[in-house]
Scaffold this motif. Sequence first.
Motif, PDB file in Angstrom:
ATOM      1  N   GLY A 100     -91.359  -9.287   4.376  1.00  0.00           N
ATOM      2  CA  GLY A 100     -91.622  -8.405   3.240  1.00  0.00           C
ATOM      3  C   GLY A 100     -91.036  -8.842   1.921  1.00  0.00           C
ATOM      4  N   GLY A 101     -90.119  -9.762   1.941  1.00  0.00           N
ATOM      5  CA  GLY A 101     -89.473 -10.096   0.675  1.00  0.00           C
ATOM      6  C   GLY A 101     -88.839  -8.882   0.063  1.00  0.00           C
ATOM      7  N   ASN A 102     -88.167  -8.121   0.893  1.00  0.00           N
ATOM      8  CA  ASN A 102     -87.740  -6.776   0.564  1.00  0.00           C
ATOM      9  C   ASN A 102     -86.948  -6.689  -0.727  1.00  0.00           C
ATOM     10  OD1 ASN A 102     -88.776  -5.863   3.097  1.00  0.00           O
ATOM     11  ND2 ASN A 102     -87.070  -6.975   3.992  1.00  0.00           N
ATOM     12  N   SER A 125     -83.330  -0.989   0.531  1.00  0.00           N
ATOM     13  CA  SER A 125     -84.585  -1.730   0.691  1.00  0.00           C
ATOM     14  C   SER A 125     -85.187  -1.424   2.049  1.00  0.00           C
ATOM     15  CB  SER A 125     -84.356  -3.235   0.533  1.00  0.00           C
ATOM     16  OG  SER A 125     -83.662  -3.765   1.638  1.00  0.00           O
ATOM     17  N   LEU A 126     -86.467  -1.736   2.169  1.00  0.00           N
ATOM     18  CA  LEU A 126     -87.137  -1.641   3.455  1.00  0.00           C
ATOM     19  C   LEU A 126     -86.623  -2.736   4.378  1.00  0.00           C
ATOM     20  CD1 LEU A 126     -90.785  -1.124   2.198  1.00  0.00           C
ATOM     21  CD2 LEU A 126     -89.437   0.556   3.441  1.00  0.00           C
ATOM     22  N   ALA A 127     -86.684  -2.505   5.652  1.00  0.00           N
ATOM     23  CA  ALA A 127     -86.361  -3.560   6.606  1.00  0.00           C
ATOM     24  C   ALA A 127     -87.558  -4.479   6.712  1.00  0.00           C
ATOM     25  CB  ALA A 127     -86.029  -2.954   7.957  1.00  0.00           C
ATOM     26  N   GLY A 128     -87.381  -5.578   7.390  1.00  0.00           N
ATOM     27  CA  GLY A 128     -88.519  -6.469   7.606  1.00  0.00           C
ATOM     28  C   GLY A 128     -88.178  -7.927   7.545  1.00  0.00           C
ATOM     29  N   GLY A 129     -86.999  -8.262   7.107  1.00  0.00           N
ATOM     30  CA  GLY A 129     -86.602  -9.664   7.121  1.00  0.00           C
ATOM     31  C   GLY A 129     -87.518 -10.526   6.306  1.00  0.00           C
ATOM     32  N   ALA A 130     -88.063 -11.564   6.897  1.00  0.00           N
ATOM     33  CA  ALA A 130     -88.808 -12.557   6.137  1.00  0.00           C
ATOM     34  C   ALA A 130     -90.171 -12.052   5.695  1.00  0.00           C
ATOM     35  CB  ALA A 130     -88.981 -13.811   6.978  1.00  0.00           C
ATOM     36  N   GLN A 147     -77.739  -2.046   7.927  1.00  0.00           N
ATOM     37  CA  GLN A 147     -79.134  -2.242   8.324  1.00  0.00           C
ATOM     38  C   GLN A 147     -79.376  -1.449   9.592  1.00  0.00           C
ATOM     39  OE1 GLN A 147     -82.120  -3.673   7.136  1.00  0.00           O
ATOM     40  NE2 GLN A 147     -82.728  -2.512   8.931  1.00  0.00           N
TER      41      GLN A 147
END
Lengths: 115, 117
Positions: B102-104, B95-100, B50
Motif C-alpha cells: 500500500g505504500g501506507n 496509517s493503514l496496515a499492508g506493508g509493501a 502495529q
Amino acid sequence: AQTVTQSQPEMSVQEAETVTLSCTYDTSESDYYLFWYKQPPSRQMILVIRQEAYKQQNATENRFSVNFQKAAKSFSLKISDSQLGDAAMYFCAYRNRNRDDKIIFGKGTRLHILP
Amino acid sequence: GAGVSQSPSNKVTEKGKDVELRCDPISGHTALYWYRQSLGQGLEFLIYFQGNSAPDKSGLPSDRFSAERTGGSVSTLTIQRTQQEDSAVYLCASSLAGGASGGNIQYFGAGTRLSVL
C-alpha cells in the motif's frame, strides 16, 4: 542506519517564482519511499509528494515536483509559481518499503515567500 | 474521525510531574506512531504500534517514557518525572496496515506542545 540530510535551514523566494529545496539521504536498502512533508504554523504535517524508489519517473503534484536521482541519493523538491500559502517548514523523509516502519526525517527547511 | 486527533493541544507542567498525551487515530488505521519534535529539529521517532504485535519501542529516550494503545485504537504517551529537556511537540501519526502493497501514508495530528517549567 538510514539518514536524511537537508542542507538549507532557510530559503526565501519571491511570490510566483520557482524554488528548489535540496535533500540527500543514505541507505543500503534498494526499495523505499521518499516524501516531502509540509508543516505550517498549525504544526500539522501535510504530505506534499511521495516517490517510490523503484519508479524512475519523477513524481509531480500540481505545482510540486521532485528530481529523484537514485544513484546520487538525492531527492529535491521544486515548487513552481510559489504562493504565500507555501510558506512553511518542509521536511524530506525516508521510509523502507517492505515493512510498516517509522519515517526518518531531515531537520527541515524553512521556506519564506516574499510578496 | 476525519483525521488524527491529539489532546491536549498544549500542556504546561512543572519539572518532576507526570504527563499523559493522547492520540486518537483515524478509524480503521491499525498502525500508530509517536514522534517528538524539539525546537528547530526534525521529527524523532519514539514508538510504533502495529495491530496486536509487540510495539517497536526503539526510539524511546529513557525509561521515563512509555506508551500504550488500548483496544487497537486510542494511544496514550506517558512521561514520568518530566524534565526540562522533555519540552517539545509530540506528534502522533496513523496509517493503514499492508506493508509493501500500500505504500501506507502516515497521517499526522496537530501535536501536543509540552512545556516543562
